[in-house]
Design a protein around this motif. Structure first.
Motif, PDB file in Angstrom:
ATOM      1  N   TRP A  34       5.384   4.408  -8.627  1.00 58.07           N
ATOM      2  CA  TRP A  34       5.173   4.576 -10.068  1.00 58.07           C
ATOM      3  C   TRP A  34       4.055   3.682 -10.578  1.00 58.07           C
ATOM      4  CZ3 TRP A  34      11.113   4.419 -11.394  1.00 58.07           C
ATOM      5  CH2 TRP A  34      11.706   5.612 -10.919  1.00 58.07           C
ATOM      6  N   ARG A  35       3.928   2.484 -10.010  1.00 57.13           N
ATOM      7  CA  ARG A  35       2.814   1.619 -10.435  1.00 57.13           C
ATOM      8  C   ARG A  35       1.484   2.220  -9.978  1.00 57.13           C
ATOM      9  NH1 ARG A  35       1.795  -4.761 -11.080  1.00 57.13           N
ATOM     10  NH2 ARG A  35      -0.373  -4.821 -10.429  1.00 57.13           N
ATOM     11  N   VAL A  36       1.450   2.797  -8.781  1.00 53.87           N
ATOM     12  CA  VAL A  36       0.237   3.471  -8.311  1.00 53.87           C
ATOM     13  C   VAL A  36      -0.126   4.610  -9.251  1.00 53.87           C
ATOM     14  CG1 VAL A  36      -0.764   4.864  -6.459  1.00 53.87           C
ATOM     15  CG2 VAL A  36       0.585   2.837  -5.891  1.00 53.87           C
ATOM     16  N   ALA A  37       0.881   5.383  -9.676  1.00 58.62           N
ATOM     17  CA  ALA A  37       0.641   6.487 -10.609  1.00 58.62           C
ATOM     18  C   ALA A  37       0.087   5.975 -11.937  1.00 58.62           C
ATOM     19  CB  ALA A  37       1.933   7.264 -10.836  1.00 58.62           C
ATOM     20  N   TYR A  43      -6.792   3.376 -14.691  1.00 62.84           N
ATOM     21  CA  TYR A  43      -8.101   3.071 -14.106  1.00 62.84           C
ATOM     22  C   TYR A  43      -8.785   4.281 -13.473  1.00 62.84           C
ATOM     23  CZ  TYR A  43      -6.661  -1.815 -14.631  1.00 62.84           C
ATOM     24  OH  TYR A  43      -6.246  -3.020 -15.135  1.00 62.84           O
ATOM     25  N   GLY A  44      -8.056   5.387 -13.361  1.00 60.06           N
ATOM     26  CA  GLY A  44      -8.610   6.546 -12.687  1.00 60.06           C
ATOM     27  C   GLY A  44      -8.735   6.363 -11.191  1.00 60.06           C
ATOM     28  N   VAL A  45      -7.964   5.425 -10.642  1.00 59.17           N
ATOM     29  CA  VAL A  45      -8.038   5.078  -9.223  1.00 59.17           C
ATOM     30  C   VAL A  45      -6.627   5.060  -8.635  1.00 59.17           C
ATOM     31  CG1 VAL A  45      -8.556   3.215  -7.581  1.00 59.17           C
ATOM     32  CG2 VAL A  45     -10.150   3.725  -9.439  1.00 59.17           C
ATOM     33  N   ILE A  46      -6.474   5.661  -7.437  1.00 54.75           N
ATOM     34  CA  ILE A  46      -5.202   5.554  -6.723  1.00 54.75           C
ATOM     35  C   ILE A  46      -5.188   4.199  -6.032  1.00 54.75           C
ATOM     36  CG2 ILE A  46      -3.743   6.536  -4.916  1.00 54.75           C
ATOM     37  CD1 ILE A  46      -5.081   9.225  -5.428  1.00 54.75           C
ATOM     38  N   GLY A  47      -4.463   3.272  -6.602  1.00 58.63           N
ATOM     39  CA  GLY A  47      -4.415   1.909  -6.092  1.00 58.63           C
ATOM     40  C   GLY A  47      -3.291   1.152  -6.753  1.00 58.63           C
ATOM     41  N   PHE A  48      -3.290  -0.154  -6.601  1.00 58.26           N
ATOM     42  CA  PHE A  48      -2.208  -0.967  -7.148  1.00 58.26           C
ATOM     43  C   PHE A  48      -2.724  -2.055  -8.085  1.00 58.26           C
ATOM     44  CE2 PHE A  48       1.451  -3.820  -7.111  1.00 58.26           C
ATOM     45  CZ  PHE A  48       2.523  -2.943  -7.037  1.00 58.26           C
ATOM     46  N   LYS A  53      -9.254   0.877  -4.436  1.00 57.24           N
ATOM     47  CA  LYS A  53      -8.586   2.031  -3.839  1.00 57.24           C
ATOM     48  C   LYS A  53      -7.751   1.583  -2.648  1.00 57.24           C
ATOM     49  CE  LYS A  53     -12.235   5.354  -5.079  1.00 57.24           C
ATOM     50  NZ  LYS A  53     -13.245   6.316  -4.545  1.00 57.24           N
ATOM     51  N   ILE A  54      -6.466   1.892  -2.684  1.00 62.76           N
ATOM     52  CA  ILE A  54      -5.583   1.556  -1.573  1.00 62.76           C
ATOM     53  C   ILE A  54      -4.347   2.449  -1.634  1.00 62.76           C
ATOM     54  CG2 ILE A  54      -4.490  -0.316  -2.891  1.00 62.76           C
ATOM     55  CD1 ILE A  54      -4.073  -1.782  -0.216  1.00 62.76           C
ATOM     56  N   SER A  55      -3.960   2.997  -0.501  1.00 63.94           N
ATOM     57  CA  SER A  55      -2.788   3.887  -0.472  1.00 63.94           C
ATOM     58  C   SER A  55      -1.526   3.050  -0.310  1.00 63.94           C
ATOM     59  CB  SER A  55      -2.917   4.901   0.675  1.00 63.94           C
ATOM     60  OG  SER A  55      -3.174   4.244   1.904  1.00 63.94           O
ATOM     61  N   SER A  56      -1.118   2.422  -1.393  1.00 63.95           N
ATOM     62  CA  SER A  56       0.056   1.540  -1.381  1.00 63.95           C
ATOM     63  C   SER A  56       1.358   2.315  -1.340  1.00 63.95           C
ATOM     64  CB  SER A  56       0.035   0.641  -2.620  1.00 63.95           C
ATOM     65  OG  SER A  56      -1.119  -0.166  -2.617  1.00 63.95           O
ATOM     66  N   SER A  57       1.308   3.587  -1.705  1.00 64.44           N
ATOM     67  CA  SER A  57       2.487   4.447  -1.646  1.00 64.44           C
ATOM     68  C   SER A  57       2.422   5.302  -0.386  1.00 64.44           C
ATOM     69  CB  SER A  57       2.556   5.354  -2.879  1.00 64.44           C
ATOM     70  OG  SER A  57       3.630   6.267  -2.764  1.00 64.44           O
ATOM     71  N   THR A  58       3.583   5.528   0.220  1.00 66.29           N
ATOM     72  CA  THR A  58       3.639   6.342   1.431  1.00 66.29           C
ATOM     73  C   THR A  58       3.337   7.803   1.137  1.00 66.29           C
ATOM     74  OG1 THR A  58       5.399   4.851   2.145  1.00 66.29           O
ATOM     75  CG2 THR A  58       5.060   6.800   3.477  1.00 66.29           C
ATOM     76  N   THR A  59       3.505   8.211  -0.100  1.00 63.48           N
ATOM     77  CA  THR A  59       3.385   9.626  -0.469  1.00 63.48           C
ATOM     78  C   THR A  59       2.226   9.861  -1.424  1.00 63.48           C
ATOM     79  OG1 THR A  59       4.482  11.425  -1.672  1.00 63.48           O
ATOM     80  CG2 THR A  59       5.159   9.192  -2.224  1.00 63.48           C
ATOM     81  N   GLY A 388       7.947  -4.249  -5.717  1.00 64.46           N
ATOM     82  CA  GLY A 388       8.486  -3.209  -6.575  1.00 64.46           C
ATOM     83  C   GLY A 388       8.754  -3.664  -8.000  1.00 64.46           C
ATOM     84  N   PHE A 389       9.981  -4.094  -8.264  1.00 58.00           N
ATOM     85  CA  PHE A 389      10.407  -4.386  -9.632  1.00 58.00           C
ATOM     86  C   PHE A 389       9.584  -5.472 -10.304  1.00 58.00           C
ATOM     87  CE2 PHE A 389      14.161  -1.982  -8.502  1.00 58.00           C
ATOM     88  CZ  PHE A 389      14.587  -1.456  -9.718  1.00 58.00           C
ATOM     89  N   VAL A 390       9.349  -6.588  -9.619  1.00 63.38           N
ATOM     90  CA  VAL A 390       8.674  -7.726 -10.260  1.00 63.38           C
ATOM     91  C   VAL A 390       7.234  -7.393 -10.647  1.00 63.38           C
ATOM     92  CG1 VAL A 390       7.975 -10.129 -10.000  1.00 63.38           C
ATOM     93  CG2 VAL A 390      10.219  -9.386  -9.148  1.00 63.38           C
ATOM     94  N   PRO A 391       6.412  -6.856  -9.756  1.00 67.30           N
ATOM     95  CA  PRO A 391       5.051  -6.474 -10.188  1.00 67.30           C
ATOM     96  C   PRO A 391       5.053  -5.387 -11.261  1.00 67.30           C
ATOM     97  CG  PRO A 391       5.161  -6.610  -7.802  1.00 67.30           C
ATOM     98  CD  PRO A 391       6.573  -6.712  -8.300  1.00 67.30           C
ATOM     99  N   TYR A 392       5.981  -4.427 -11.131  1.00 67.72           N
ATOM    100  CA  TYR A 392       6.008  -3.316 -12.085  1.00 67.72           C
ATOM    101  C   TYR A 392       6.274  -3.817 -13.500  1.00 67.72           C
ATOM    102  CZ  TYR A 392       7.157   1.187 -14.186  1.00 67.72           C
ATOM    103  OH  TYR A 392       7.172   2.297 -14.998  1.00 67.72           O
TER     104      TYR A 392
END
Length: 491
Positions: A34-37, A43-48, A53-59, A388-392
């Protein structure tokens, strides 16, 4: 009227799962996606962390689904509509599976209800991960592509499945092998669909992220890779095997439920496939896939229980079919199933979700909310695990210990795995460290004392109270969470 009974069962099971949403049992990894989304939204970027740019999510697919839910409902309100959506998708997948395995409408309805009450089914539906979507896509492929023989489905669903999780190549491979043996001919539409899927995923990863496979796979391999002796591998298997086939997450060397269920599944499967029936191809697919995925992941020391949710319920599906098709004493069989498995497991999952929801939502989330109030500069960094929870909820830039959301950790692991934790802190100097331990007791304590002060201690025992005595007993019966120390960099 009879045709609508399975639909009513779908509505009923979705409504039952609404109650589990009240537990706030959400998996940590869902917050990463959800943070990646939201990063894509902002930012218009798939990242964290901003524009990296980084594929932090498996999906990938679920990231885009989460993005659209954030876009439509807003960051503050997207969560529960998305969780309901996941539950609905899983239930539709269950409906497709019931159509493939059972003929009578009442059988399909009962199957949907019992299948939906299994602990992994509940977790797939409410924990916020991509498995509800994935189960829907996989069952849609089988239903439309192989049950109804729709060629468009063979071209459409393999790419969507692979774009959701790259490890679904196991599922697609098993489907291909069984179909080839069963029909004695190559299904070229399916092969084309699979090749398109592989090509799309690899091209997207390479041209967008500059990598072949997701960063999450690379990071976990680096962080968790260690030498396992034969005795150590056996020890880990004994401790964890209950998570794989038994559905009862119990850390113990002996789990009778696992052995009982495994034997029942094998016997039920053999009983069903020895009878000539066109549906046997689907029994072979789901059974072989479930075994193949679990054996592959176990062999790779993958001990996260969500990898096994879909295989668990597919293996158990044959038991439900076996009981529903009994000609004599079916009611007795059903009563025994309910009494000795469905009801106890439902009770166990209820307690587990209440306790874990308290630990995640009321405890771990509170750490993120504290940091959100304490630190107004959201460009500051925090080093922690998990991400997960803390950064989000803190909205801080994040370095996680595994390297899922920051590649710099992987660089430190490659250089010096034994000391990567300290080296990451020394080289990156994050403003905050959230640790499971007292870092002042580490060998590098002098550095920590000189550069970091203890800001706050977070203890799980402080979150086990409730005005409701029953909830308080559940919290104390199964405390969910770990103690943390939060350190802040000395200016």
């Amino acid at each position: 009227m009879n045709k609508k009974v399975p639909i009513y069962a779908c509505i009923a099971i979705v409504m039952i799962k609404f109650l589990f949403l009240l537990t706030h049992h959400i998996q940590e990894d869902a917050l990463i996606t959800w943070r990646v989304a939201q990063n894509l939204l902002d930012y218009g970027v798939i990242g964290f962390n901003g524009d990296e740019k980084i594929s932090s999510s498996t999906t990938h697919t679920y990231v885009f689904v989460s993005y659209f839910f954030n876009l439509i409902f807003g960051k503050a309100y997207f969560m529960y509509p998305l969780l309901i959506f996941n539950s609905v998708l899983f239930t539709i997948g269950s409906y497709f599976l019931s159509k493939m395995l059972l003929r009578e409408y009442w059988q399909q309805a009962v199957f949907i209800l019992l299948f939906g009450l299994l602990p992994p089914s509940i977790k797939i539906s409410i924990l916020g991960m991509e498995y509800g979507l994935l189960f829907f896509l996989e069952m849609s492929l089988l239903y439309y592509g192989f049950y109804q023989k729709k060629k468009w489905a063979l071209l459409l669903f393999p790419p969507l499945i692979l774009f959701t999780r790259i490890d679904t190549v196991i599922f697609l491979g098993i489907v291909f092998i069984v179909d080839l043996i069963w029909n004695k001919k190559i299904n070229w539409h399916y092969i084309i669909g699979g090749l398109i899927g592989v090509g799309v995923v690899l091209a997207f990863n390479w041209f967008y992220f500059g990598e072949v496979v997701n960063n999450t796979i690379t990071a976990k391999k680096l962080a968790y890779d260690k030498e396992f002796t034969a005795s150590l591998s056996w020890k880990y298997f004994l401790i964890n095997y209950g998570n794989y086939w038994g559905m009862l997450k119990m850390t113990a060397n002996v789990n009778p439920y696992t052995i009982l269920v495994l034997l029942f599944e094998l016997c039920a499967f053999i009983y069903l496939v020895t009878k000539k029936n066109s549906r046997n191809i689907f029994l072979w697919i789901i059974f072989l896939f479930a075994w193949a995925k679990q054996i592959i992941f176990i062999s790779q020391k993958s001990y996260f229980d969500w990898y096994y949710w879909v295989p668990q319920i597919l293996l158990f599906a044959v038991i439900i079919v076996f009981i529903l098709e009994q000609k004599t004493r079916r009611n007795l069989w059903m009563a025994l199933l309910l009494l000795f498995y469905i009801i106890p497991m439902l009770a166990y999952q209820t307690i587990h979700s209440i306790a874990t929801g308290n630990g995640e939502w009321h405890y771990r989330r509170s750490i993120g909310l504290f940091l959100d109030q304490h630190e107004k500069d959201k460009n500051q960094w925090i080093f922690l695990e998990p991400a997960g929870f803390v950064p989000y909820y803190s909205h801080l830039k994040t370095i996680d210990e595994v390297g899922l959301v920051d590649r710099g950790v992987q660089t430190e692991i490659v250089k010096d795995k034994k000391h990567y934790w300290f080296n990451t802190i020394k080289n990156r100097q994050p403003k905050y460290i959230l640790a499971y331990k007292d870092i002042y007791q580490d060998p590098e304590s002098e550095y920590y004392k000189a550069h970091y002060k203890l800001l706050k201690e977070f203890r799980i025992k402080d979150h086990l109270k409730s005005n409701n005595p029953i909830l308080e007993k559940i919290y104390k019966l199964k405390p969910s969470g770990r103690d943390y120390n939060l350190y802040e960099k000395i200016k």
